[in-house]
Design an enzyme around this catalytic site. Structure first.
Site, mmCIF file in Angstrom:
data_model
loop_
_atom_site.group_PDB
_atom_site.id
_atom_site.type_symbol
_atom_site.label_atom_id
_atom_site.label_comp_id
_atom_site.label_asym_id
_atom_site.label_seq_id
_atom_site.Cartn_x
_atom_site.Cartn_y
_atom_site.Cartn_z
ATOM 1 N N ARG A 51 45.191 25.443 48.805
ATOM 2 C CA ARG A 51 44.446 26.458 48.047
ATOM 3 C C ARG A 51 44.784 27.834 48.627
ATOM 4 O O ARG A 51 45.442 27.933 49.659
ATOM 5 C CB ARG A 51 42.937 26.178 48.023
ATOM 6 C CG ARG A 51 42.300 25.644 49.248
ATOM 7 C CD ARG A 51 42.265 26.559 50.424
ATOM 8 N NE ARG A 51 41.633 27.836 50.082
ATOM 9 C CZ ARG A 51 41.732 28.938 50.785
ATOM 10 N NH1 ARG A 51 42.472 28.965 51.894
ATOM 11 N NH2 ARG A 51 41.131 30.049 50.438
ATOM 12 N N ASP A 241 43.324 36.993 44.320
ATOM 13 C CA ASP A 241 44.041 35.990 43.524
ATOM 14 C C ASP A 241 44.884 36.631 42.446
ATOM 15 O O ASP A 241 45.866 36.054 41.980
ATOM 16 C CB ASP A 241 43.048 35.011 42.902
ATOM 17 C CG ASP A 241 42.674 33.985 43.931
ATOM 18 O OD1 ASP A 241 41.845 34.301 44.796
ATOM 19 O OD2 ASP A 241 43.277 32.892 43.923
ATOM 20 N N ASN A 251 39.064 37.942 42.833
ATOM 21 C CA ASN A 251 39.076 37.185 44.101
ATOM 22 C C ASN A 251 37.876 36.244 44.119
ATOM 23 O O ASN A 251 37.064 36.220 43.181
ATOM 24 C CB ASN A 251 39.063 38.155 45.291
ATOM 25 C CG ASN A 251 39.325 37.445 46.603
ATOM 26 O OD1 ASN A 251 40.262 36.642 46.704
ATOM 27 N ND2 ASN A 251 38.514 37.689 47.608
HETATM 28 O O1 MRU Z 1 39.607 28.845 45.374
HETATM 29 P P1 MRU Z 1 40.516 29.274 46.480
HETATM 30 O O2 MRU Z 1 40.104 28.773 47.825
HETATM 31 O O3 MRU Z 1 41.964 28.956 46.166
HETATM 32 O O4 MRU Z 1 40.369 30.849 46.495
HETATM 33 C C1 MRU Z 1 41.086 31.600 47.427
HETATM 34 C C2 MRU Z 1 40.749 33.025 47.423
HETATM 35 O O5 MRU Z 1 39.951 33.500 46.655
HETATM 36 C C3 MRU Z 1 41.520 33.895 48.375
HETATM 37 O O6 MRU Z 1 40.753 34.978 48.785
HETATM 38 C C4 MRU Z 1 42.780 34.433 47.676
HETATM 39 O O7 MRU Z 1 43.504 33.391 47.096
HETATM 40 C C5 MRU Z 1 43.654 35.190 48.597
HETATM 41 S S1 MRU Z 1 44.404 34.137 49.788
HETATM 42 C C6 MRU Z 1 45.497 35.014 50.726
#
Ligand code: MRU
Length: 352
Positions: A51, A241, A251
């Site tokens: 993730r 994201d 994000n």
């Molecule tokens: O749902 P996730 O754990 O994949 O979400 C991750 C995030 O929101 C992070 O802050 C984002 O991907 C940046 S990671 C460098």
């Protein structure tokens, strides 16, 4: 570029396979998995073993490469069909992280380019995926070195979710800034929010910072206003994201609330992200915010039911922080400040 220890490698290429640290089991178990099947990697992304936007992009590119690398054929058309099938499947894993689509677009361009034979295609696909992987690490180190200049000795930095090594191939984005500041001898402290409902802060951020001896304190998400009110935080740094050309930051759910509180308390709110997170085309109402399984909210870690079993819930995985709440965006190409529409265009070097 200085070299830094890469203590955690969340996604790697090992002997023609994708190897990943199963982040869904952390912090209790450190289990590495590997596969050469795009379907296995797609499922690992869907169930959040892998993730974090950059890690998802790199893993998807490596999965396309592993599929083609291990395919029992050298026929150009068969390999091309297989690669396109892998790209299509991987593009349906998670809808919000832009890095996934950016990486798969790069892979698709190589697949569709002209190649003299199947072996030429196979080689080009593997090389492109390894480039995406290697660039991710170099980019993160640059983000760390550029962002570190914004950090002062004695700062306490609040971060949300996990934008660390566990969300990238290695080193992280928001946590890259924190890492470099720490390695340069700045006496900093980190406050990590637990990040309901999947608990990336409590399970991942504290685990990876503790591993490197960086002081970190855990709070629940609803303590953010209190710690800011009490003057216990000087800066906020989060990952992203997806970032739109006008500076909207998508994000982890909860980011927007933190940005509002930071504004109220005059605390700088920084976003650290590679330029591969910038979506050059979408408008804010076109961005798909992933809705995840309601049981993530009804239960803790899929185990303990904390509410009425069939209660309706909302479970958006991400939220949207408007540009006026963002002090600056730290990228590998430099720090972008408002006005975002103009300055993002400049840093990406596009004519969009
Ligand atoms: O749902 P996730 O754990 O994949 O979400 C991750 C995030 O929101 C992070 O802050 C984002 O991907 C940046 S990671 C460098």
């Amino acid at each position: 570029m200085a070299s830094y220890p890469l203590v955690i490698k969340a996604v790697e290429w090992v002997n023609g396979k994708v190897r990943w640290l199963d982040t869904s089991l952390l912090p209790h178990e450190e289990v590495y998995r590997e596969s050469s099947s795009y379907e296995d990697v797609a499922r690992a992304i869907e169930n959040m073993e892998i993730r974090g936007a950059p890690a998802i992009g790199v893993a998807a590119a490596l999965a396309v490469a592993a599929t083609v690398y291990n395919a029992p054929t050298s026929d150009l058309n068969e390999l091309r069909t297989l690669a396109l099938r892998a790209i299509e499947r991987l593009s349906r894993t998670r809808p919000t992280a832009y890095n996934l689509f950016w990486a798969l677009d790069r892979m698709k361009r190589v697949v569709m380019a002209s190649h003299s034979d199947g072996e030429g295609l196979r080689k080009a696909i593997v090389e492109e995926a390894l480039r995406i992987y290697q660039e991710d690490i170099e980019t993160n180190i640059k983000i760390g070195e550029i962002g570190e200049k914004l950090i002062e000795d004695g700062d306490t930095i609040l971060t949300h979710c996990n934008a660390g090594a566990l969300a990238t191939s290695a080193f992280g984005t928001a946590l890259a800034v924190i890492r470099v500041a720490w390695y340069k001898g700045k006496k900093i402290r980190v406050i990590a929010t637990e990040t309901r409902p999947v608990l990336q802060g409590a399970r991942l951020t504290v685990w990876e910072l503790k591993k490197e001896g960086i002081p970190v304190t855990l709070i629940t998400d609803n303590m953010v206003g209190y710690v800011m009110y009490k003057g216990l935080v000087n800066k906020v740094i989060v990952g992203a994201d997806r970032i739109l050309m006008d500076g909207h930051v998508i994000n982890k759910i909860g980011t927007y609330t933190i940005a509002i509180a930071a504004k109220r308390h005059n605390i700088p709110f920084y976003v650290a992200a590679p330029t591969s997170t910038f979506d050059p085309k979408s408008k804010i109402n076109e961005v798909v915010i992933e809705e995840r399984n309601p049981d993530e909210v009804r239960k803790v870690l899929g185990k303990v039911l904390i509410t009425v079993a069939d209660i309706p819930v909302l479970n958006p995985a991400f939220d949207i922080t408007p540009p006026d709440l963002v002090s600056a965006i730290i990228t590998e190409k430099g720090v972008v400040t408002p006005p975002y529409t103009e300055n993002i265009r400049k840093i990406l070097g596009t004519g969009i």
